[in-house]
Design an enzyme around this catalytic site. Structure first.
Site, PDB file in Angstrom:
ATOM      1  CG  HIS A 126      -2.043  -0.969   1.117  1.00 32.53           C
ATOM      2  ND1 HIS A 126      -2.543  -1.657   2.192  1.00 32.53           N
ATOM      3  CD2 HIS A 126      -2.765  -1.371   0.036  1.00 32.53           C
ATOM      4  CE1 HIS A 126      -3.536  -2.452   1.788  1.00 32.53           C
ATOM      5  NE2 HIS A 126      -3.681  -2.294   0.481  1.00 32.53           N
ATOM      6  CD  GLU A 180      -0.442   0.622   4.334  1.00 33.45           C
ATOM      7  OE1 GLU A 180       0.246  -0.406   4.312  1.00 33.45           O
ATOM      8  OE2 GLU A 180      -1.685   0.615   4.200  1.00 33.45           O
ATOM      9  CG  HIS A 210       0.206  -3.780   5.039  1.00 34.46           C
ATOM     10  ND1 HIS A 210      -0.571  -3.336   4.000  1.00 34.46           N
ATOM     11  CD2 HIS A 210       0.683  -4.993   4.648  1.00 34.46           C
ATOM     12  CE1 HIS A 210      -0.572  -4.234   3.029  1.00 34.46           C
ATOM     13  NE2 HIS A 210       0.182  -5.254   3.385  1.00 34.46           N
ATOM     14  CD  GLU A 253      -2.181  -3.056   9.024  1.00 33.89           C
ATOM     15  OE1 GLU A 253      -1.558  -1.985   8.829  1.00 33.89           O
ATOM     16  OE2 GLU A 253      -3.043  -3.498   8.238  1.00 33.89           O
TER      17      GLU A 253
HETATM   18 ZN    ZN Z   1      -1.770  -1.620   4.121  1.00 39.15          ZN
END
Ligand code: ZN
Length: 398
Positions: free
Chosen positions: A114, A117, A251, A331
């Site tokens: 992504h 990020e 992420h 994350e």
């Molecule tokens: Zn992500």
């Protein structure tokens, strides 16, 4: 997110609807601008042309990978896994401290699927630096026990776009599904596919959108995008050559270690991924180790429990297609105070605690029998040579 001219109307709507609200970030533009200012107190945290006192664009990251190869030709080489929609290289780095061993075990790290990020790219490049140069016995052991395949930015078009045009861009830059978006949504929003919804496992079953104006647009079909095809082909080819033990996708944000599968909504089905209990134990121990350094708390679990259910994610596909025993999506920081706009001063702390987690996860997976963690390397050799020299010296003195 509300623009200043709509502030009053927005507040009135909240009032009418009796909705309680708190402001998380008062001035988004200021946070965006601040994120581009290097944190000079961390200027010493650098290696060759690259530093972790600031965020770097794609070109700087790729140049640094080339530099690493030049400076460490025996153990390091760059690799291109494929091309993006806009024909950029998806460039990564292979690190093998023991090139003489016949059948290495593999570890794969995936960064920045992504685009916005940024802490993902910053952390993954730090891990490369640590695995390549650290003298810490435990980091060294983790680095040496695997042949590492590390890709700091697997969505290069999107990442470049967050630097050139749109800081909050998430998807790739596929033009194939461009259309007129509903009022209030910029048409440019349809110019891209969410790569973490595009993989061919449970594609479009939950937590994904078939509307290209949506940020979770899964694409017209599974693996419609060159980036997701490049990742999957690379993983399949590596799996043909030997055993992949770790696959971790980085992420941000929310501070989570997520375990496959993400479409699973009932805890009865958690065992669909086979060794869920082992993956859970390894993740919990990793999160505990991470927390020790600064008290940063990470939660562990299925995506449906700790974040939201979703389908078509890369790490879920990896687990299902080649059954990598230790597969995770991490994350990184924070919990939303800055969100994607994490200040540069938090890069090094985030990276340090993440490596703490990886070291512990490596040890735990070995303890559970997934591979044999060996401590050898430079320190042992150095010790033996020292003892030998001492012996010779002692003999001469006699
Ligand atoms: Zn992500």
């Amino acid at each position: 997110m509300v623009s200043p001219e709509n502030r009053q109307e927005f507040l009135r709507h909240l009032d009418v609807g009796k909705i309680q609200a708190t402001i998380v970030i008062n001035d988004i533009q200021r946070a965006i601008d601040d994120q581009l200012k290097p944190d000079i107190s961390r200027a010493s945290q650098s290696y060759l042309s690259y530093s972790w006192s600031e965020y770097h664009n794609l070109e700087a990251i790729y140049n640094w990978l080339d530099e690493l190869e030049e400076n460490h030709p025996l153990v390091a080489k760059t690799v291109v896994m494929g091309k993006s929609v806009e024909n950029r290289d998806i460039k990564g780095f292979i690190l093998n401290h023991r090139p003489e061993r016949p059948n290495p075990l593999y570890g794969v790290l995936e960064g920045t699927l992504h685009a916005r990020e940024w802490i993902s790219a910053a952390t993954v490049t730090w891990i490369i630096k640590e695995f390549l140069t650290s003298n810490n016995t435990e980091i060294r052991a983790l680095a040496e026990n695997f042949e590492w395949h590390i890709f700091p930015v697997v969505n290069p078009d999107g990442y470049a776009y967050t630097f050139s045009t749109h800081r909050m861009w998430r998807k790739n830059r596929s033009p194939d599904n461009v259309k007129t978006c509903p009022e209030g949504v910029d048409d440019d929003m349809s110019h891209g596919v969410d790569l973490n919804r595009n993989f061919g496992f449970e594609w479009m079953t939950i937590g994904a959108s078939s509307d290209s104006c949506n940020n979770q647009y899964a694409g017209p079909e599974a693996f419609s995008e060159p980036e997701s095809r490049a990742i999957s082909n690379y993983v399949l080819a590596l799996n043909e050559k030997g055993n992949i033990i770790f696959y971790i996708a980085f992420h941000s944000y929310t501070q989570l270690i997520i375990i496959p599968y993400s479409h699973v909504v009932s805890s009865d089905d958690a065992l669909l991924s086979g060794n869920y209990p082992d993956m859970y134990e390894v993740a919990i121990r990793g999160a505990d180790a991470l927390e020790k350094r600064y008290g940063t708390h990470y939660r562990v679990g299925l995506s449906a429990n700790v974040l939201y259910p979703m389908s078509g994610a890369s790490f879920d596909w990896v687990k299902s297609a080649v059954d990598v025993p230790m597969t995770y999506l991490i994350e990184l920081r924070d919990l939303g105070e800055y969100g994607f706009l994490l200040p540069p001063g938090q890069i090094v702390p985030t990276a340090l605690e993440t490596v703490d987690a990886l070291v512990e996860m490596g040890k735990s997976a070995s303890r559970l029998g997934y591979y044999e963690l060996q401590y050898s390397g430079a320190n042992t050799v150095f010790f033996s040579i020292s003892m030998m020299l001492f012996g010779v010296l002692f003999a001469l003195l006699k």
